[in-house]
Write a protein that holds these residues in place. Structure first.
Motif, PDB file in Angstrom:
ATOM      1  N   GLY A   1      13.634  11.722   5.754  1.00 17.36           N
ATOM      2  CA  GLY A   1      12.378  11.050   6.087  1.00 17.36           C
ATOM      3  C   GLY A   1      11.969   9.980   5.096  1.00 17.36           C
ATOM      4  N   VAL A   2      11.965   8.716   5.546  1.00 20.91           N
ATOM      5  CA  VAL A   2      11.431   7.602   4.764  1.00 20.91           C
ATOM      6  C   VAL A   2      10.348   6.929   5.596  1.00 20.91           C
ATOM      7  CG1 VAL A   2      13.542   7.208   3.445  1.00 20.91           C
ATOM      8  CG2 VAL A   2      13.206   6.015   5.608  1.00 20.91           C
ATOM      9  N   PRO A   3       9.373   6.298   4.961  1.00 22.56           N
ATOM     10  CA  PRO A   3       8.292   5.646   5.729  1.00 22.56           C
ATOM     11  C   PRO A   3       8.830   4.574   6.665  1.00 22.56           C
ATOM     12  CG  PRO A   3       7.709   5.812   3.399  1.00 22.56           C
ATOM     13  CD  PRO A   3       9.160   6.192   3.505  1.00 22.56           C
TER      14      PRO A   3
ATOM     15  N   GLY B   1       0.810  -1.214   0.000  1.00 19.90           N
ATOM     16  CA  GLY B   1       0.000   0.000   0.000  1.00 19.90           C
ATOM     17  C   GLY B   1       0.841   1.261   0.000  1.00 19.90           C
ATOM     18  N   LEU B   2       2.049   1.173   0.553  1.00 16.79           N
ATOM     19  CA  LEU B   2       2.960   2.320   0.564  1.00 16.79           C
ATOM     20  C   LEU B   2       3.700   2.462  -0.760  1.00 16.79           C
ATOM     21  CD1 LEU B   2       4.600   1.908   4.103  1.00 16.79           C
ATOM     22  CD2 LEU B   2       2.846   3.561   3.436  1.00 16.79           C
ATOM     23  N   GLY B   3       3.667   1.418  -1.563  1.00 20.77           N
ATOM     24  CA  GLY B   3       4.413   1.437  -2.818  1.00 20.77           C
ATOM     25  C   GLY B   3       5.895   1.215  -2.634  1.00 20.77           C
ATOM     26  N   ALA B   4       6.296   0.657  -1.497  1.00 20.49           N
ATOM     27  CA  ALA B   4       7.715   0.423  -1.223  1.00 20.49           C
ATOM     28  C   ALA B   4       8.259  -0.662  -2.144  1.00 20.49           C
ATOM     29  CB  ALA B   4       7.911   0.021   0.237  1.00 20.49           C
ATOM     30  N   ARG B   5       9.426  -0.409  -2.738  1.00 24.95           N
ATOM     31  CA  ARG B   5      10.039  -1.372  -3.639  1.00 24.95           C
ATOM     32  C   ARG B   5      11.024  -2.282  -2.918  1.00 24.95           C
ATOM     33  NH1 ARG B   5      12.365   2.594  -8.116  1.00 24.95           N
ATOM     34  NH2 ARG B   5      13.167   3.508  -6.162  1.00 24.95           N
ATOM     35  N   ARG B   6      11.531  -1.834  -1.791  1.00 13.86           N
ATOM     36  CA  ARG B   6      12.423  -2.643  -0.962  1.00 13.86           C
ATOM     37  C   ARG B   6      12.337  -2.123   0.457  1.00 13.86           C
ATOM     38  NH1 ARG B   6      18.413  -2.040  -2.865  1.00 13.86           N
ATOM     39  NH2 ARG B   6      17.522  -2.949  -4.742  1.00 13.86           N
ATOM     40  N   VAL B   7      12.836  -2.917   1.387  1.00 18.51           N
ATOM     41  CA  VAL B   7      12.663  -2.539   2.795  1.00 18.51           C
ATOM     42  C   VAL B   7      13.868  -2.985   3.612  1.00 18.51           C
ATOM     43  CG1 VAL B   7      11.392  -4.666   3.328  1.00 18.51           C
ATOM     44  CG2 VAL B   7      11.117  -2.679   4.802  1.00 18.51           C
ATOM     45  N   ALA B   8      14.262  -2.122   4.547  1.00 18.30           N
ATOM     46  CA  ALA B   8      15.272  -2.471   5.545  1.00 18.30           C
ATOM     47  C   ALA B   8      14.545  -2.840   6.822  1.00 18.30           C
ATOM     48  CB  ALA B   8      16.218  -1.298   5.782  1.00 18.30           C
ATOM     49  N   MET B   9      14.732  -4.061   7.277  1.00 15.91           N
ATOM     50  CA  MET B   9      14.063  -4.556   8.482  1.00 15.91           C
ATOM     51  C   MET B   9      15.078  -4.588   9.619  1.00 15.91           C
ATOM     52  SD  MET B   9      11.772  -7.576   6.705  1.00 15.91           S
ATOM     53  CE  MET B   9      10.588  -7.689   8.054  1.00 15.91           C
ATOM     54  N   VAL B  10      14.873  -3.746  10.610  1.00 15.08           N
ATOM     55  CA  VAL B  10      15.791  -3.641  11.738  1.00 15.08           C
ATOM     56  C   VAL B  10      15.153  -4.377  12.912  1.00 15.08           C
ATOM     57  CG1 VAL B  10      17.145  -2.094  13.173  1.00 15.08           C
ATOM     58  CG2 VAL B  10      16.474  -1.371  10.873  1.00 15.08           C
ATOM     59  N   SER B  11      15.776  -5.496  13.303  1.00 18.22           N
ATOM     60  CA  SER B  11      15.105  -6.387  14.247  1.00 18.22           C
ATOM     61  C   SER B  11      15.982  -6.755  15.432  1.00 18.22           C
ATOM     62  CB  SER B  11      14.671  -7.677  13.535  1.00 18.22           C
ATOM     63  OG  SER B  11      14.061  -8.567  14.444  1.00 18.22           O
ATOM     64  N   ALA B  12      15.369  -6.688  16.614  1.00 15.78           N
ATOM     65  CA  ALA B  12      16.001  -7.185  17.832  1.00 15.78           C
ATOM     66  C   ALA B  12      15.487  -8.585  18.172  1.00 15.78           C
ATOM     67  CB  ALA B  12      15.714  -6.234  18.993  1.00 15.78           C
TER      68      ALA B  12
ATOM     69  N   ARG C   1      14.020   7.101  -0.911  1.00 19.48           N
ATOM     70  CA  ARG C   1      12.807   7.662  -0.302  1.00 19.48           C
ATOM     71  C   ARG C   1      11.552   6.956  -0.795  1.00 19.48           C
ATOM     72  NH1 ARG C   1      12.537  14.041  -0.030  1.00 19.48           N
ATOM     73  NH2 ARG C   1      10.927  13.464   1.478  1.00 19.48           N
ATOM     74  N   SER C   2      11.681   6.141  -1.830  1.00 23.84           N
ATOM     75  CA  SER C   2      10.538   5.366  -2.317  1.00 23.84           C
ATOM     76  C   SER C   2      10.425   4.021  -1.612  1.00 23.84           C
ATOM     77  CB  SER C   2      10.667   5.133  -3.835  1.00 23.84           C
ATOM     78  OG  SER C   2      10.656   6.350  -4.529  1.00 23.84           O
ATOM     79  N   ASP C   3      11.334   3.766  -0.673  1.00 25.18           N
ATOM     80  CA  ASP C   3      11.352   2.492   0.036  1.00 25.18           C
ATOM     81  C   ASP C   3      10.854   2.691   1.472  1.00 25.18           C
ATOM     82  OD1 ASP C   3      12.447   1.299  -2.272  1.00 25.18           O
ATOM     83  OD2 ASP C   3      14.436   2.010  -1.692  1.00 25.18           O
ATOM     84  N   ALA C   4      11.107   1.734   2.333  1.00 24.16           N
ATOM     85  CA  ALA C   4      10.588   1.828   3.696  1.00 24.16           C
ATOM     86  C   ALA C   4      11.520   1.128   4.672  1.00 24.16           C
ATOM     87  CB  ALA C   4       9.188   1.216   3.783  1.00 24.16           C
ATOM     88  N   VAL C   5      11.336   1.449   5.936  1.00 24.61           N
ATOM     89  CA  VAL C   5      12.060   0.825   7.045  1.00 24.61           C
ATOM     90  C   VAL C   5      11.035   0.173   7.958  1.00 24.61           C
ATOM     91  CG1 VAL C   5      13.529   1.271   9.048  1.00 24.61           C
ATOM     92  CG2 VAL C   5      13.910   2.534   6.919  1.00 24.61           C
ATOM     93  N   VAL C   6      11.387  -0.979   8.514  1.00 26.19           N
ATOM     94  CA  VAL C   6      10.528  -1.673   9.470  1.00 26.19           C
ATOM     95  C   VAL C   6      11.318  -1.887  10.754  1.00 26.19           C
ATOM     96  CG1 VAL C   6       9.314  -3.830   9.995  1.00 26.19           C
ATOM     97  CG2 VAL C   6       9.159  -2.844   7.706  1.00 26.19           C
ATOM     98  N   SER C   7      10.730  -1.540  11.892  1.00 25.13           N
ATOM     99  CA  SER C   7      11.345  -1.851  13.183  1.00 25.13           C
ATOM    100  C   SER C   7      10.652  -3.062  13.777  1.00 25.13           C
ATOM    101  CB  SER C   7      11.233  -0.668  14.149  1.00 25.13           C
ATOM    102  OG  SER C   7       9.925  -0.576  14.694  1.00 25.13           O
ATOM    103  N   CYS C   8      11.429  -3.899  14.427  1.00 22.51           N
ATOM    104  CA  CYS C   8      10.865  -5.077  15.087  1.00 22.51           C
ATOM    105  C   CYS C   8      11.602  -5.273  16.398  1.00 22.51           C
ATOM    106  CB  CYS C   8      11.015  -6.306  14.189  1.00 22.51           C
ATOM    107  SG  CYS C   8      10.349  -7.832  14.892  1.00 22.51           S
ATOM    108  N   GLY C   9      10.942  -4.954  17.494  1.00 29.13           N
ATOM    109  CA  GLY C   9      11.590  -5.078  18.792  1.00 29.13           C
ATOM    110  C   GLY C   9      10.853  -4.288  19.846  1.00 29.13           C
ATOM    111  N   GLY C  10      11.546  -3.984  20.927  1.00 33.10           N
ATOM    112  CA  GLY C  10      10.945  -3.257  22.034  1.00 33.10           C
ATOM    113  C   GLY C  10      11.004  -1.758  21.840  1.00 33.10           C
ATOM    114  N   GLY C  11      10.754  -1.035  22.927  1.00 33.20           N
ATOM    115  CA  GLY C  11      10.626   0.409  22.846  1.00 33.20           C
ATOM    116  C   GLY C  11      11.890   1.129  22.428  1.00 33.20           C
TER     117      GLY C  11
END
Length: 345
Positions: free
Chosen positions: A119-121, A38-49, A93-103
Motif C-alpha cells: 500500500g502506497v498513497p 501535503g502527503l510528504g511524497a518525495r517522488r511520484v510515479a505518474m501512470v497516464s493514459a 512507501r514514502s512516495d506516491a502514485v498518480v493515475s491519470c485517465g479513465g475508469g
C-alpha cells in the motif's frame, strides 16, 4: 478556488483518518503539487493514459508510465508491469502514485498502489466523465478475469481525487454518454432528478451521493450495494458483447431492465418502471438489448456476478427504496429480458 483562481466544488469522503477530498472544477489538476506536498511524497510515479503535456507538474521528481484505457489492459499482467516499473524507479512507501485517465486506468493503478509494498498513497486525476462520477471515488480497485469483471481486487482509498472538468471538453460524444449512464442510475438510488442541471453540478451530486454511501458502508457489507444499480445486467452485456458495449451503456440498459424486473416481482408499479425508461432515454442513452445477444448467455454470466451469493442477485427499486434482492427465479429474469426492446441489426 484552484491555484488559477477558478472556483471548484469539494466533496469530502468521510472515513475518519482516511478521509479525503474530491475536488471538482476547471483546472483542479494543477493543485496536484500541493496535494503531494501535503502527503510528504518525495517522488511520484505518474501512470497516464493521456498525452504527457496534459499532466500537471507534481512538484517532486517523477516518472511517467504509459497506460491505455480499456478493458483489454485491465489485467493482473498490467498490475505486475506497473509494480516492476515502480521498483525500477525506486518508489518507496514514502512516495506516491498518480493515475491519470479513465475508469479502467483508475482501477488498475489503484490496485497496483494497493499491492505495492502493501500500500502506497494514490491520487486520482480522472479524465473521463465515467471516471469522475464513479470509478475514481470509493476505493474499489480491481482487474478482470476471462470469467468476469472486477473479480480480483482490493479496497484502497485514494489520498485525493482531482476531477478537472476542463478535460471533458475534448471527449467524444460516446464517451460522454458512457459517463451519463452512471449519472442516470443515480436517479433511482437517492440523488434525485439531475436532468437539466449543469454538468459540474451533476458530477458533484453523483460524487456526493457515492461519498455518503461509502462513508456508511466502505466494504460492501450492506448499503453500498445500491451503487451497483443496473450493473448486474450491465456487466454481463459488456462481457457477452466482448466489451463492444461500453460500461455506462451497459449500466443504462441494465437500469431499464432493473425497472422491468422490479415490476415483475411486484416491488414497484408500472409508472415507476416506465420512469426508468424515461430517465435513461432522456440522457440519450441506449435502452434496448443489443441485437443478437443471447438471453441464456446473459443469465449464465449474471450468475457469476460478485453479488450473487444466493442465486441470481440484483439491486432493485422497491417500496422502501433500492435494495439487494437475492434468489430471483431464473424464469422471472428470462421473462423480463424477453420483454426488453431489441436494437435493430
Amino acid at each position: 478556488m484552484t491555484a488559477s483562481g477558478q472556483p471548484h466544488t469539494r466533496v469530502m469522503v468521510e472515513l475518519g483518518e482516511r478521509s479525503y477530498p474530491v475536488d471538482i472544477g476547471p483546472g483542479v489538476r494543477h493543485t496536484l503539487a500541493g496535494v503531494l506536498a501535503g502527503l510528504g511524497a518525495r517522488r511520484v510515479a505518474m501512470v497516464s493514459a493521456r498525452p504527457e503535456e496534459w499532466l500537471p507538474d507534481p512538484g517532486v521528481p517523477s516518472v511517467v508510465l504509459r497506460a491505455r484505457d480499456g478493458e483489454a489492459d485491465k489485467t493482473l499482467a498490467t498490475v505486475e508491469e506497473l509494480g516492476r516499473a515502480f521498483v525500477r524507479f525506486g518508489l518507496t512507501r514514502s512516495d506516491a502514485v498518480v493515475s491519470c485517465g479513465g475508469g479502467t486506468t483508475t482501477d488498475v493503478v489503484g490496485l497496483a498502489a494497493a499491492l505495492y509494498h502493501r500500500g502506497v498513497p494514490v491520487v486520482h486525476l480522472p479524465t473521463t466523465l465515467l471516471a469522475q462520477v464513479d470509478a475514481s471515488v470509493g476505493g474499489k480497485t480491481a482487474v478482470n478475469l476471462p470469467e468476469g469483471k472486477n473479480l480480483l481486487g482490493a479496497y484502497w482509498q485514494p489520498a485525493a481525487v482531482l476531477c478537472d472538468t476542463d478535460c471533458l471538453r475534448t471527449l467524444p460524444e460516446r464517451e460522454m454518454l458512457n459517463g451519463y449512464g452512471e449519472i442516470a442510475r443515480c436517479h433511482f438510488i437517492g440523488a434525485g432528478d439531475l436532468r437539466g442541471l449543469p454538468l459540474p453540478e451533476q458530477i458533484a451530486a453523483s460524487v456526493a451521493l457515492k461519498a455518503s454511501v461509502v462513508a456508511a458502508d466502505e466494504r460492501d457489507s450492506g448499503r453500498r450495494h445500491i451503487l451497483n444499480y443496473g450493473h448486474t445486467l450491465g456487466h454481463a452485456l459488456e462481457i457477452v458483447t466482448g466489451f463492444a458495449l461500453k460500461h455506462g451503456e451497459g449500466v443504462a440498459i441494465g437500469t431499464v431492465f432493473a425497472g422491468r424486473l422490479a415490476l415483475a416481482l411486484g416491488r414497484i408499479d408500472a409508472a415507476r418502471a416506465a420512469e426508468h425508461l424515461q430517465v435513461v432515454r432522456s440522457y440519450g442513452l441506449p435502452t434496448a438489448l443489443p441485437a443478437g445477444v443471447d438471453a441464456r448467455r446473459l443469465i449464465e454470466v449474471m450468475k457469476l456476478d460478485k453479488k450473487a451469493t444466493d442465486g441470481l442477485t440484483f439491486v432493485l427499486d422497491g417500496p422502501d427504496g433500492p435494495g439487494l434482492v437475492s434468489g430471483v427465479p431464473e424464469r422471472t429474469v428470462a421473462s423480463a429480458l424477453a420483454a426488453m426492446d431489441r436494437a435493430p441489426d
